[in-house]
Structures are given as C-alpha cells and as structure tokens.
Design a protein around this motif. Structure first.
Motif, PDB file in Angstrom:
ATOM      1  N   ILE A  31      37.376  26.202  23.332  1.00 39.57           N
ATOM      2  CA  ILE A  31      37.816  27.545  22.908  1.00 39.57           C
ATOM      3  C   ILE A  31      37.660  27.773  21.405  1.00 39.57           C
ATOM      4  O   ILE A  31      37.424  28.900  20.978  1.00 39.57           O
ATOM      5  N   TRP A  32      37.755  26.734  20.596  1.00 41.32           N
ATOM      6  CA  TRP A  32      37.530  26.918  19.160  1.00 41.32           C
ATOM      7  C   TRP A  32      36.060  27.177  18.883  1.00 41.32           C
ATOM      8  O   TRP A  32      35.716  28.032  18.073  1.00 41.32           O
ATOM      9  N   ASP A  33      35.180  26.433  19.587  1.00 42.11           N
ATOM     10  CA  ASP A  33      33.739  26.672  19.437  1.00 42.11           C
ATOM     11  C   ASP A  33      33.427  28.129  19.751  1.00 42.11           C
ATOM     12  O   ASP A  33      32.728  28.818  19.005  1.00 42.11           O
ATOM     13  N   VAL A  34      33.942  28.582  20.887  1.00 43.77           N
ATOM     14  CA  VAL A  34      33.549  29.912  21.369  1.00 43.77           C
ATOM     15  C   VAL A  34      34.137  31.005  20.491  1.00 43.77           C
ATOM     16  O   VAL A  34      33.419  31.887  20.005  1.00 43.77           O
ATOM     17  N   PHE A  35      35.426  30.953  20.218  1.00 41.63           N
ATOM     18  CA  PHE A  35      36.039  32.091  19.524  1.00 41.63           C
ATOM     19  C   PHE A  35      35.731  32.146  18.030  1.00 41.63           C
ATOM     20  O   PHE A  35      35.705  33.223  17.451  1.00 41.63           O
ATOM     21  N   LYS A  45      38.116  38.305  12.541  1.00 41.88           N
ATOM     22  CA  LYS A  45      38.628  37.682  11.317  1.00 41.88           C
ATOM     23  C   LYS A  45      39.636  36.641  11.765  1.00 41.88           C
ATOM     24  O   LYS A  45      40.764  36.597  11.313  1.00 41.88           O
ATOM     25  N   PHE A  46      39.213  35.842  12.729  1.00 43.62           N
ATOM     26  CA  PHE A  46      40.140  34.847  13.267  1.00 43.62           C
ATOM     27  C   PHE A  46      40.441  33.766  12.235  1.00 43.62           C
ATOM     28  O   PHE A  46      41.546  33.293  12.107  1.00 43.62           O
ATOM     29  N   VAL A  47      39.389  33.360  11.535  1.00 45.14           N
ATOM     30  CA  VAL A  47      39.515  32.252  10.594  1.00 45.14           C
ATOM     31  C   VAL A  47      39.116  32.770   9.219  1.00 45.14           C
ATOM     32  O   VAL A  47      38.173  33.551   9.092  1.00 45.14           O
ATOM     33  N   ARG A  48      39.854  32.306   8.217  1.00 40.87           N
ATOM     34  CA  ARG A  48      39.528  32.692   6.840  1.00 40.87           C
ATOM     35  C   ARG A  48      38.020  32.548   6.589  1.00 40.87           C
ATOM     36  O   ARG A  48      37.427  31.533   6.910  1.00 40.87           O
ATOM     37  N   TYR A  49      37.421  33.525   6.007  1.00 39.34           N
ATOM     38  CA  TYR A  49      35.985  33.570   5.698  1.00 39.34           C
ATOM     39  C   TYR A  49      35.095  33.382   6.931  1.00 39.34           C
ATOM     40  O   TYR A  49      33.946  32.971   6.810  1.00 39.34           O
ATOM     41  N   ASN A  50      35.658  33.617   8.104  1.00 36.74           N
ATOM     42  CA  ASN A  50      34.884  33.454   9.347  1.00 36.74           C
ATOM     43  C   ASN A  50      34.274  32.058   9.505  1.00 36.74           C
ATOM     44  O   ASN A  50      33.199  31.898  10.083  1.00 36.74           O
ATOM     45  N   GLU A  51      34.983  31.061   8.984  1.00 36.35           N
ATOM     46  CA  GLU A  51      34.420  29.708   9.090  1.00 36.35           C
ATOM     47  C   GLU A  51      34.587  29.150  10.499  1.00 36.35           C
ATOM     48  O   GLU A  51      35.433  29.604  11.275  1.00 36.35           O
ATOM     49  N   THR A  52      33.753  28.151  10.812  1.00 34.51           N
ATOM     50  CA  THR A  52      33.806  27.522  12.137  1.00 34.51           C
ATOM     51  C   THR A  52      33.802  26.000  11.961  1.00 34.51           C
ATOM     52  O   THR A  52      33.548  25.504  10.864  1.00 34.51           O
ATOM     53  N   GLY A  53      34.016  25.291  13.044  1.00 33.08           N
ATOM     54  CA  GLY A  53      33.929  23.821  13.000  1.00 33.08           C
ATOM     55  C   GLY A  53      32.563  23.325  13.447  1.00 33.08           C
ATOM     56  O   GLY A  53      32.418  22.144  13.775  1.00 33.08           O
ATOM     57  N   ASN A  54      31.570  24.208  13.457  1.00 31.17           N
ATOM     58  CA  ASN A  54      30.253  23.819  13.980  1.00 31.17           C
ATOM     59  C   ASN A  54      29.697  22.562  13.302  1.00 31.17           C
ATOM     60  O   ASN A  54      29.144  21.692  13.948  1.00 31.17           O
ATOM     61  N   ALA A 183      43.076  29.627  18.307  1.00 34.25           N
ATOM     62  CA  ALA A 183      42.349  29.861  19.560  1.00 34.25           C
ATOM     63  C   ALA A 183      43.277  29.574  20.749  1.00 34.25           C
ATOM     64  O   ALA A 183      44.037  28.616  20.692  1.00 34.25           O
ATOM     65  N   PRO A 184      43.270  30.390  21.789  1.00 39.30           N
ATOM     66  CA  PRO A 184      42.355  31.511  22.020  1.00 39.30           C
ATOM     67  C   PRO A 184      42.836  32.856  21.471  1.00 39.30           C
ATOM     68  O   PRO A 184      42.404  33.901  21.936  1.00 39.30           O
ATOM     69  N   PHE A 185      43.714  32.843  20.490  1.00 35.11           N
ATOM     70  CA  PHE A 185      44.120  34.062  19.765  1.00 35.11           C
ATOM     71  C   PHE A 185      44.755  35.105  20.682  1.00 35.11           C
ATOM     72  O   PHE A 185      44.404  36.278  20.655  1.00 35.11           O
ATOM     73  N   LEU A 186      45.698  34.650  21.497  1.00 40.04           N
ATOM     74  CA  LEU A 186      46.349  35.557  22.450  1.00 40.04           C
ATOM     75  C   LEU A 186      47.834  35.696  22.125  1.00 40.04           C
ATOM     76  O   LEU A 186      48.411  34.872  21.433  1.00 40.04           O
ATOM     77  N   LYS A 187      48.393  36.765  22.668  1.00 36.32           N
ATOM     78  CA  LYS A 187      49.837  36.967  22.525  1.00 36.32           C
ATOM     79  C   LYS A 187      50.404  37.201  23.923  1.00 36.32           C
ATOM     80  O   LYS A 187      50.299  38.308  24.453  1.00 36.32           O
ATOM     81  N   LEU A 188      50.963  36.170  24.513  1.00 30.87           N
ATOM     82  CA  LEU A 188      51.476  36.297  25.878  1.00 30.87           C
ATOM     83  C   LEU A 188      52.994  36.460  25.866  1.00 30.87           C
ATOM     84  O   LEU A 188      53.652  36.288  24.841  1.00 30.87           O
ATOM     85  N   HIS A 189      53.524  36.741  27.049  1.00 32.88           N
ATOM     86  CA  HIS A 189      54.967  36.928  27.177  1.00 32.88           C
ATOM     87  C   HIS A 189      55.648  35.625  27.576  1.00 32.88           C
ATOM     88  O   HIS A 189      55.009  34.726  28.129  1.00 32.88           O
ATOM     89  N   SER A 190      56.957  35.591  27.357  1.00 37.30           N
ATOM     90  CA  SER A 190      57.676  34.343  27.598  1.00 37.30           C
ATOM     91  C   SER A 190      57.541  33.797  29.008  1.00 37.30           C
ATOM     92  O   SER A 190      57.476  32.586  29.195  1.00 37.30           O
ATOM     93  N   CYS A 191      57.504  34.674  30.020  1.00 41.58           N
ATOM     94  CA  CYS A 191      57.424  34.120  31.379  1.00 41.58           C
ATOM     95  C   CYS A 191      56.153  33.283  31.543  1.00 41.58           C
ATOM     96  O   CYS A 191      56.167  32.222  32.165  1.00 41.58           O
ATOM     97  N   ASP A 192      55.054  33.729  30.944  1.00 46.34           N
ATOM     98  CA  ASP A 192      53.818  32.937  30.987  1.00 46.34           C
ATOM     99  C   ASP A 192      53.927  31.714  30.088  1.00 46.34           C
ATOM    100  O   ASP A 192      53.525  30.611  30.459  1.00 46.34           O
ATOM    101  N   LEU A 193      54.482  31.928  28.901  1.00 47.43           N
ATOM    102  CA  LEU A 193      54.555  30.817  27.942  1.00 47.43           C
ATOM    103  C   LEU A 193      55.417  29.682  28.485  1.00 47.43           C
ATOM    104  O   LEU A 193      55.080  28.505  28.348  1.00 47.43           O
TER     105      LEU A 193
END
Ligand code: NOJ
Length: 453
Positions: A31-35, A45-54, A183-193
């Motif tokens: 998920i880090w690779d993909v997002f 703008k998930f990561v500062r300066y749009n950097e990746t771990g590639n 990653a995966p940069f989501l905001k879920l609700h407590s019942c799921d969490l």
C-alpha cells in the motif's frame, strides 16, 4: 552493574523505510508503494514533497556495505523487517524465491559480521492485493498473515531466534485508518477500527503459534508496540499511582494509542472492561477460540519509546511539558525519564521482560566542512535516555535490550526524507553514507554494557 550480561545492544530499521528496490526481482506492490506513487487528479500530497520509498537508501542493493558500517559501529544486534510482498508478491499464494534469497543472504551477512538478526514480520508495508480484498477488515486476514509468517519462519528460523510479529499496530491503524495520514490514508469509523484491532491481534496470535510450531532454533517471540506510558509529575506515591492509571486508561478518543487496549487481551485473555462500557455493541466480534489465540504466551514486551505519553490539559500544553522545552525535529518533547517509567509500568502490569525495540530522535543533521556529521543532540539524547533505562534495570525491571532507531537515515513515512533518525547519515543524491559522531559514542556505551554512561 545494572544491565544484564546478555543485554542486546543494537539498532533497528524497517524494510519500506530503507530498502528501495520496490519492483526488483519479482517483488509485489504494497500500500505504501501504490499510494505514494498515485498522483490521481493532481491532488496528491500524502507525503511531504511527494516523496516515495521507491529507492529509499537502496539498501536492497547495498546491504553488504551497510552491514560493514554496522560492524564498524560496534552493533551486535540488528532489528529489521521483512517486506511482505518481496516474499509473497500477492500477499498469499506464490512465493518469490528471489525475495526469500535476499533475506536469507542478509541474515548470513549479518551473522558473518558478528551481528545477531532480529526479525519483525510486519512493519506497515501491507500487500496491495490483500488490501483490495478488505485488508485487515477481512475475516481471513489473520490466516493470510499466518501463511506469510510460515513462509518466513521456514526460510530463516534456522538462523533467527528473535521474532516480532507486528510493529506498532497503534500507529498503522491509528494513522492509516483513523487519522488518514499514513497509507492507505483512510478515515474509518470506530466500529470498523475496533474490528480491525481484533483482527490484527488475532494475526499476532496466529503468528506466535506458527513461530512456536515451526521454528528450528528455539524462538523468543514478542511484538513491537508503540506508546510509552505517562511519567509521574512528582515523586509522590499518589502521583505515581495516578500516572500508572493514566497510562493504561482510555476513552473513545484515544483507545487506539493505549497499551491497555492492545496488551490487556494478549496478557489477560480478554478486552479491558472499559471497552465494553464505552463501545457497547461496537466491540469487536469475537469467535470462539479467538481470545485463546490472542493470549498465547509471548517471551517479551517490545516497545518503541520516544517521548512520554501525556494527556492534554485545558491550558493547551500536555501534562509534563512546558513552554520552550527541548524538542526534537519531529517536535517531540525530550523526556528521558520515560525510559524509566515505561519499562517499569509495563513490567509491573504484564510481568514479562521488556525490550526497547526503538528509541531515538530526528535531528537536523548535515555533513560539516570537515566531512563529518556532528550531532551532539543525538549523543546527549542517547546518554540521557539510557541513564534512565539503566535506573529502571537497577530497580529490578527485567530489560532484554535496547535497539536504537534507526541504523541509518531513511524514509520517515508521511514526513519523507526530511526527518533524519539515523546513526548513519545518508546523502540521498549519491547514496553516500557517513557514520555520525553519536554512533561512536553509542559504540563506547555498548562496549561497556552501559557502564560508561
Ligand atoms: C516508530 C516506527 O516504527 C518507525 O517506523 C518510525 O520511523 C519511528 N517510529 C519514528 O517515527
């Protein structure tokens, strides 16, 4: 002498943060690779300066050079993680022999250099193919993890005896699925969490079972949890008891970061009663036998400690902090006494040896004109924190080891490469490495088993 004779001194890292080689030799995507590579609609703008771990530190191709540096720095133990999709590109099913070979060679090289390997199975790089099937919310997710664990244990357990199942579920769920800034940069609700936390605990338990059943060398199994405890605000008995209570308590806003939520089920075989009071019907669905698996015995409590847990006050400053206090470049408060109170409280409550699986700081380091990296703040930080850890050991807390975060500068998740946590400096333009001054001081401390502190 305060530290035990067989104290494990060393440093730590995680696959995604330093390996690079993100498509090398049959590796699947996580998920880090993909997002971090997903520029959909130009809004990313998930990561500062749009950097990746590639590419990261390109450790995948430079591990021999890196291990030679570790030897020079006097490291005797090295905690690293396995990149799940390097060994199982789809998360389950087909095994990638080249991925297995990489980790097998890494382990051989470490041992050849007198460094003991400690393996973390999961440090946040979740397989994208499994994410698409619902990831940690899928009821089969713990079986997927057990399948993956079995592959790794088969390949490495003839040479590895220290295992950590999951790293900081508090953070990969808290930041990845609640706050939405990992990653995966989501905001879920407590019942799921809440269900997700249960599935992760179950995955941990199933991995413990797999390790115990399959390991060739007698295994020492634990996890690496986030979250330090609260430090008492004064020396009184009342305040010490209150700090202990604050450390394990939780409410609906902060349960994801409370050791009480995560570790009570492992050590006591049931969720903390408070959970039922607060969450009622949203509490996780528990199948028969789940709690027995979750509470399979572990050999140590691994904890990543950076700063004391502190509770917000109405004045705006969290308890125990003050205007202008020393802070690292993550803006985290410098609170050395947390390396006394955290192991002490955890040991008191859970009764197993404690391993400090991470501790360190990000600092604004650079290479000076003399070609060296002078980082007195890191040296001072290490000394202050380790003195407190030694005090805990002298007071009878059973502490197995201390692994500094991190062996080298690396990809600091949403903060990209701007935050330098390493004992080794990395110039990302050239991949040139420079051992920082603090590493040489840390070497003296390790060599004297903490006497020369
Ligand atoms: C804990 C995490 O395990 C690690 O990946 C991270 O780099 C450090 N904290 C510093 O934030």
């Amino acid at each position: 002498m305060a530290f035990r004779k067989d104290f494990l001194w060393g440093a730590a890292s995680a696959a995604y943060q330093l390996e690079g080689g993100y498509r090398a030799d049959g590796k699947g995507l996580n998920i880090w690779d993909v997002f971090t590579n997903c520029h959909s609609a130009g809004i990313k703008k998930f990561v500062r300066y749009n950097e990746t771990g590639n590419e990261a530190c390109d450790h995948y191709h430079r591990y021999k050079e890196d291990i030679a540096l570790m030897k020079k720095m006097g490291l005797k133990n090295y905690r690293f993680s396995i990149n799940w999709t390097r060994v199982l590109p789809d998360g389950i099913g087909k095994v990638n022999e080249q991925g297995i070979k990489f980790y097998s060679d890494l382990v051989d090289e470490l041992i050849k250099n007198g460094i003991t390997p400690l393996v973390t199975l999961f440090h946040w790089d979740y397989p994208y193919e499994l994410y698409k099937k619902g990831g940690w919310l899928n009821p089969e997710s713990s079986d997927w993890f057990a399948e993956y664990a079995a592959v790794v244990v088969d390949a490495l357990s003839d040479r590895v005896s220290y295992w950590m199942t999951v790293n900081e579920p508090q953070v990969f769920i808290g930041l990845g699925f609640y706050a939405g800034n990992h990653a995966p940069f989501l905001k879920l609700h407590s019942c799921d969490l809440l269900q997700m936390t249960h599935n992760v605990l179950l995955a941990h338990g199933k991995a413990v079972k797999v390790i115990r059943e399959k390991a060739k060398l007698s295994p020492r199994v634990g996890f690496a949890f986030a979250t330090a405890c609260c430090s008492p605000l004064d020396n009184s008995k009342e305040e010490t008891e209150a700090a202990y209570k604050r450390s394990f308590d939780f409410d609906c806003g902060n349960y994801l970061f409370s050791p009480g939520w995560w570790a009570d089920p492992i050590f006591f075989g049931k969720y903390n009663e408070k959970g039922y009071e607060i969450f009622g019907n949203d509490m996780p669905h528990i199948n028969e036998g789940d709690m027995e698996i979750i509470s399979l015995p572990v050999d140590f409590y691994g904890v990543n400690v950076y700063d004391a847990k502190s509770i917000m006050t109405i004045d705006g400053y969290p308890e125990g902090t003050y205007t202008g206090m020393p802070r690292t470049s993550m803006n985290w408060a410098v609170t050395p006494e947390t390396l006394y109170w955290t192991p002490r409280f955890l040991y008191e409550r859970y009764g197993v040896p404690i391993m400090i699986t991470e501790n360190g700081l990000a600092n604004n380091d650079w290479v000076s004109l003399d070609g060296k990296v002078h980082d007195p703040q890191r040296t001072d930080f290490i000394e202050r924190y380790l003195k407190e850890l030694r005090r805990a050991a002298s007071d009878g807390v059973d502490i197995l080891g201390y692994l500094h975060w991190s062996v080298m500068d690396n990809f600091e998740w949403a903060d990209g490469y701007d935050r330098r946590f390493g004992l080794i400096y990395v110039d990302y333009r050239t991949q040139e490495r420079t051992i920082k001054d603090s590493a040489f001081r840390y070497k003296e401390i390790m060599e004297s088993n903490g006497e020369r502190l």
